[in-house]
Enzyme design. Structure first.
Site, PDB file in Angstrom:
ATOM      1  N   HIS A  75       5.891   7.377  11.333  1.00  0.00           N
ATOM      2  CA  HIS A  75       5.393   7.025   9.882  1.00  0.00           C
ATOM      3  C   HIS A  75       4.716   8.554   9.373  1.00  0.00           C
ATOM      4  O   HIS A  75       3.632   8.789   9.258  1.00  0.00           O
ATOM      5  CB  HIS A  75       4.294   6.127   9.762  1.00  0.00           C
ATOM      6  CG  HIS A  75       3.970   5.530   8.414  1.00  0.00           C
ATOM      7  ND1 HIS A  75       4.333   6.066   7.086  1.00  0.00           N
ATOM      8  CD2 HIS A  75       3.242   4.435   8.132  1.00  0.00           C
ATOM      9  CE1 HIS A  75       3.992   5.629   6.369  1.00  0.00           C
ATOM     10  NE2 HIS A  75       3.277   4.599   6.752  1.00  0.00           N
TER      11      HIS A  75
ATOM     12  N   ARG B 191      11.652   2.482   3.933  1.00  0.00           N
ATOM     13  CA  ARG B 191      10.606   1.560   4.775  1.00  0.00           C
ATOM     14  C   ARG B 191      11.767   0.775   5.362  1.00  0.00           C
ATOM     15  O   ARG B 191      12.127  -0.150   4.608  1.00  0.00           O
ATOM     16  CB  ARG B 191       9.552   0.998   4.343  1.00  0.00           C
ATOM     17  CG  ARG B 191       8.795   0.026   4.813  1.00  0.00           C
ATOM     18  CD  ARG B 191       8.091   0.294   6.187  1.00  0.00           C
ATOM     19  NE  ARG B 191       6.748   1.226   5.885  1.00  0.00           N
ATOM     20  CZ  ARG B 191       5.654   0.706   5.698  1.00  0.00           C
ATOM     21  NH1 ARG B 191       5.283  -0.544   6.251  1.00  0.00           N
ATOM     22  NH2 ARG B 191       4.572   1.470   5.520  1.00  0.00           N
TER      23      ARG B 191
ATOM     24  N   ARG C 195       0.881  -1.153   0.028  1.00  0.00           N
ATOM     25  CA  ARG C 195       0.200  -0.040   0.096  1.00  0.00           C
ATOM     26  C   ARG C 195       0.819   1.281  -0.138  1.00  0.00           C
ATOM     27  O   ARG C 195       0.748   2.192  -1.039  1.00  0.00           O
ATOM     28  CB  ARG C 195      -0.966   0.124   1.076  1.00  0.00           C
ATOM     29  CG  ARG C 195      -1.815  -1.216   1.420  1.00  0.00           C
ATOM     30  CD  ARG C 195      -2.328  -1.231   2.746  1.00  0.00           C
ATOM     31  NE  ARG C 195      -2.842  -0.242   3.380  1.00  0.00           N
ATOM     32  CZ  ARG C 195      -4.298  -0.161   3.206  1.00  0.00           C
ATOM     33  NH1 ARG C 195      -5.012  -1.162   2.692  1.00  0.00           N
ATOM     34  NH2 ARG C 195      -4.871   0.836   3.579  1.00  0.00           N
ATOM     35  N   THR C 196       1.568   1.304   0.912  1.00  0.00           N
ATOM     36  CA  THR C 196       2.560   2.459   1.048  1.00  0.00           C
ATOM     37  C   THR C 196       3.532   2.818  -0.163  1.00  0.00           C
ATOM     38  O   THR C 196       3.698   3.691  -0.773  1.00  0.00           O
ATOM     39  CB  THR C 196       3.390   2.334   2.462  1.00  0.00           C
ATOM     40  OG1 THR C 196       2.575   2.151   3.567  1.00  0.00           O
ATOM     41  CG2 THR C 196       4.238   4.089   2.579  1.00  0.00           C
TER      42      THR C 196
ATOM     43  N   LYS D  79      21.828 -11.538   1.828  1.00  0.00           N
ATOM     44  CA  LYS D  79      22.860 -12.155   2.018  1.00  0.00           C
ATOM     45  C   LYS D  79      23.849 -11.268   3.147  1.00  0.00           C
ATOM     46  O   LYS D  79      24.964 -11.631   3.228  1.00  0.00           O
ATOM     47  CB  LYS D  79      23.896 -11.810   0.461  1.00  0.00           C
ATOM     48  CG  LYS D  79      23.232 -12.488  -0.603  1.00  0.00           C
ATOM     49  CD  LYS D  79      24.070 -12.323  -1.877  1.00  0.00           C
ATOM     50  CE  LYS D  79      23.294 -12.792  -3.023  1.00  0.00           C
ATOM     51  NZ  LYS D  79      23.440 -11.718  -4.114  1.00  0.00           N
TER      52      LYS D  79
END
Ligand SMILES: [Zn+2]
Lengths: 183, 312, 437
Positions: free
Chosen positions: B136, B108, B58-59, B86
């Site tokens: 956020h 994010r 969504r974001t 890795k």
């Protein structure tokens, strides 16, 4: 101190609006398919005057919209301005759009406005009305309706004040001090 | 007209003036999304890189839509398909990505502070798209935009945030943003979902849902995650729903013109009853479209320059 | 070769001597310590150290360091850690056994002893992990390790979780007369936690360690020490409640001692704001109230010792997300300056008390024949300038690592000369002239 000279009075402006309105009607055989779009910010009050005059002359409603061209400027990054409302309340496709600004200078604002308008539809024609043409065009753009040609130097600024009371309308030229000169 | 800060890492450090500027511009950006051609050329040639170490379709889509609407080039980097698997460090990842000459990194990450950390190692602008349990900010801004559209103001409103405050970056950004713009914030939830020293924040704390939302202008419902039950923070989703789930009965305690918000995705029947989620007071869908507008405004403001006069 | 340290302020807490005087070092031991060296002892060749304006004390002992050898030599080694110790005024260090592999058997103890002898400028006193591999499952061969040179048993970095295991370790330690040094932390309350639980953690969105996690184990370990008769030493005490419990335990005669570290009386948890990983340590930096409690505990001798918990880490282990960053900070080269600046200059404790907590007390707790300037004691001596102002610059550290939150701090008090067994291992002998009486 900047030097300020008045170049159009309230009466001059009223007469210019009336003349431009008549020219628009004449060129387009009436006002039936017109759509007036004022460029934010100072083109909007001038466009409003033209719209009202057209409606009064033709006695029919003429659709009206506002257009902010900031997001279409070709010099983004060098300056960012606050956005003003863009409001095109109905489709412009097939319409004769009269694009209105208060002053035409380099032509870059009009170029941006043409691009912006295209994103709203496909007008049959776009015509350009300005209160003042001060010259110094940098793009091949020419207004269709001009209130007054005022030759200026680049070190001058043209200020259009369309007050809420038309009695106080006026156009002035301000000679800029050296360091304030734009462009 | 630009922001006074280079990065958008959180609302705790964002001035009221900057927040209002974003909201004002976002308001105008909304109009673009309603045009027949939803694209303006503003950010042509600018590069926005979304760096998602944590999945959030969504974001991510919201940011990508915002960037593309403004004609920026968008490149996506997701940790699940990268060298992060890795064991590459965040610093090395960012140094590598910086070589892409991005203008903006949208990041994010599951670690609190990750966005700020990234901003230390890149010349690009950094927008925090959610860092751990910290902030956020774009969600906070879109929530405020939604509130302001309906109420005409933020100042003087009372907003209740209900649910898992401890683990919510949305709650933190809302607390900072809303209080800075003059709203009263209430937090509602069981003690197990309230962070330590929460009463030292500029909030009122309630353990009872009805009491907490009484006469509120806005109720912002947070998503509750099953893993909190597994961590022993509440006994069952059933009991959580009984005590803290927002249903239409409880909602009568709030003002008659209350707005119900949720950052999504919603667990209908858990933190929010289906009839409330889809009911007349819900503005959840609007939050989504406002999210794009807010992110457009931020990209526009971050990448813009000074405030010179406009030549015609 | 004889060295006469003359004219300095001698502080020897063990004999309660505090005054200007002379210390004569001969063949690696103290030959004289007192107001004035008798004329008859001045015969023969003596190198004179003009210590006027300086403080002369028994060599400082850091009873809690991590020197990372064997296994993590990229962070620190017995050599670089030893050099850092010497630069900080320490003549002895006590490394914790959480190396790779852990110091949990005779061979590893012997390795540390041998490597230290080969490379370290200061004395190194190994400790042994309470359980094999620090796994908290089976006891290590504690007696065998003692025979190889280990001086204490500890669970540092891997706190004993089971009360039953703790009880048995204590009973076994008592059997072989070794102190148990415990890192008190109930891990069930600190899973995923990275700093002190409180407002700063809440604002940062980081999981906090409640003080109760420390307090619970302090309480439990005191109970078990009382029950078993084991000598219990609590490492890096940081919380008000914990300090109060030690105070009460001491009052009722439990054999318990404790230490704190400069970070726990110099910093509060707001230091973590901005995700300052250099301030991430365990136990975490607590609150202002805890700082006050630590100071009270130091002042009334509830807290016996000041150690550093010197915990070196490479740059990349701190240049990362806060929750990923390694726990710990280095401290050998800032401990004396912080103690003088934050405790002595501010009147919390006297200079003599500071020396006791950094030398005499650690020696007593660990049963080391050090920490005093009595005749025939090993000539481990620290000479420091209590009024020298300096700025902490990690780039100038002897330690291999740079992870300190004190960079840029202005401190007062700094080691001038560090002498181990009569040999200068750091600094200079002021006034180089050799005199013959
Ligand atoms: Zn420890």
């Amino acid at each position: 101190m900047d030097e300020v000279i008045q170049v159009m009075s309230a009466d001059d402006i009223r007469r210019a609006v009336t003349r431009i309105a008549h020219e628009i009607i004449e060129r387009n055989n009436g006002a039936a398919d017109l759509f007036i779009v004022g460029i934010q910010k100072k083109g909007v009050p001038f466009a409003r005057r033209i719209q009202q005059t057209l409606q009064a002359i033709e006695n029919l409603p003429v659709p009206f919209g506002t257009l902010d061209i900031t997001l279409y400027r070709d010099d983004f990054g060098s300056h960012t301005s606050a956005l003003d409302p863009t409001d095109i309340p109905e489709s412009i496709t097939g319409k004769t759009v009269i694009l209105v600004d208060e002053v035409i200078f380099t032509g870059r604002t009009v170029r941006s406005a043409l691009n912006a308008l295209m994103d709203f539809g496909r007008p049959s024609t776009i015509q350009l009305a300005v209160l003042v043409d001060r010259g110094h065009r940098e793009l091949p753009i020419r207004p269709d309706f001009v209130g007054k040609n005022i030759p200026t130097s680049r070190r001058e600024d043209v200020e259009v004040d369309l007050a809420s009371d038309p009695q106080n309308d006026r156009v002035t030229i301000r000679k800029l001090a050296e360091q304030e000169a734009t462009q | 007209m630009t922001l006074s800060q280079k990065h958008v890492l959180g609302l705790q450090d964002m001035s009221a003036q900057d927040m209002l500027c974003v909201l004002d511009q976002a308001q105008e950006m909304k109009e673009i999304l309603s045009r027949p051609i939803k694209k303006v050329p503003t950010l042509r040639g600018k590069s926005v890189v979304t760096v998602f170490f944590e999945n959030s379709t969504r974001t991510r889509i919201s940011f990508e839509t915002a960037a593309k609407t403004l004609s920026a080039d968008v490149t996506g980097f997701s940790a699940s398909t990268s060298s992060v698997q890795k064991g590459e460090s965040l610093k090395d990842t960012i140094l590598t990505l910086s070589a892409m000459a991005a203008d903006v990194f949208v990041i994010r990450h599951q670690a609190s502070g990750a966005a700020e950390f990234v901003s230390r190692y890149t010349d690009a602008h950094v927008i925090n798209a959610g860092d751990g349990q910290h902030e956020h900010p774009t969600q906070g801004l879109l929530d405020m935009l939604t509130i302001r559209q309906h109420k005409g103001r933020i100042e003087g409103l009372t907003v209740a945030i209900v649910g898992d405050i401890t683990h919510s970056r949305v709650a933190r950004s809302n607390i900072w943003g809303l209080t800075r713009l003059g709203a009263k914030v209430r937090l509602v939830g069981p003690e197990t979902l309230l962070p330590a020293e929460v009463r030292q924040l500029p909030v009122e704390v309630f353990h009872d849902l009805r009491e907490g939302i009484r006469d509120c202008d806005v109720v912002n419902v947070l998503r509750i995650q099953l893993e909190r039950q597994e961590a022993g923070l509440f006994p069952s989703l059933r009991e959580y729903a009984q005590r803290f789930g927002l249903n239409s009965n409880a909602l009568r305690e709030a003002r008659p013109d209350v707005l119900v918000m949720h950052p999504g995705p919603m667990n209908r029947g858990v933190e929010i009853a289906a009839d409330v989620a889809d009911g007349e007071f819900s503005v959840v869908e609007e939050q989504v479209s406002n999210g794009v507008a807010v992110r457009m405004a931020l990209l526009y403001l971050l990448l813009g320059g000074s405030d010179d006069a406009v030549a015609h | 070769m004889r060295l006469l340290i003359s004219g300095g302020r001698i502080i020897d807490p063990a004999s309660s001597f505090d005054g200007v005087g002379d210390v004569l070092v001969e063949d690696g031991v103290i030959a004289f310590c007192g107001e004035r060296l008798p004329e008859e002892m001045k015969s023969g060749e003596v190198r004179l150290y003009d210590a006027s304006g300086l403080v002369v004390t028994p060599g400082l002992i850091d009873m809690h360091v991590h020197l990372r050898e064997p296994g993590q030599e990229y962070k620190e080694t017995l050599e670089t850690g030893g050099m850092a110790a010497a630069a900080g005024g320490f003549t002895s260090v006590v490394p914790m056994p959480n190396t790779v592999p852990a110091v949990d058997n005779r061979a590893t103890v012997e390795y540390v002893v041998r490597r230290a002898k080969e490379t370290s400028p200061v004395r190194v006193w190994p400790t042994v992990a309470a359980t094999k591999g620090n796994a908290n499952e089976e006891m290590s061969e504690i007696a065998d390790c003692k025979a190889a040179g280990a001086i204490a048993v500890t669970d540092d970095a891997f706190p004993l979780q089971s009360a039953e295991m703790t009880r048995r370790v204590m009973e076994y330690c008592r059997t072989f007369d070794l102190p148990l040094l415990t890192h008190c932390e109930d891990k069930s309350m600190t899973k995923g936690a990275v700093m002190n639980e409180g407002l700063s953690a809440t604002v940062l969105g980081l999981k906090g360690m409640p003080k109760a996690a420390e307090d619970l184990q302090v309480s439990r370990n005191i109970e078990l020490a009382q029950m078993t008769g084991c000598r219990l030493h609590i490492l890096h005490i940081s919380s008000r409640r914990s300090i109060q419990m030690v105070r009460e335990a001491k009052a009722r005669g439990v054999r318990v001692s404790c230490e704190t570290c400069p970070q726990y009386f110099s910093l509060d948890d707001a230091i973590c704001l901005g995700y300052n990983t250099l301030a991430k340590c365990s136990p975490p930096i607590r609150t202002r109230d805890d700082i006050e409690a630590v100071k009270e505990g130091l002042a009334d001798a509830t807290i016996d010792a000041i150690a550093t918990d010197h915990a070196p880490h490479a740059a990349h282990e701190k240049e990362c997300e806060f929750q990923t960053a390694a726990f710990g900070m280095i401290g050998l080269e800032t401990a004396l300056g912080l103690t003088v600046s934050k405790l002595v200059d501010t009147g919390v404790i006297s200079l003599s008390e500071a020396v006791r907590k950094m030398s005499t007390a650690p020696a007593e707790i660990l049963g080391l024949p050090l920490g005093r300037l009595s005749v025939q004691s090993p000539a481990d001596i620290t000479v420091f300038d209590p009024s020298e102002e300096w700025t902490v610059d990690p780039e100038l550290f002897q330690s291999k690592s740079r992870n300190t939150p004190f960079a840029g701090w202005r401190l007062r008090g700094r080691a001038v000369t560090t002498i181990v067994a009569g040999r200068v291992v750091y600094g200079e002998v002021r006034s180089a002239e050799k005199t013959t009486a």
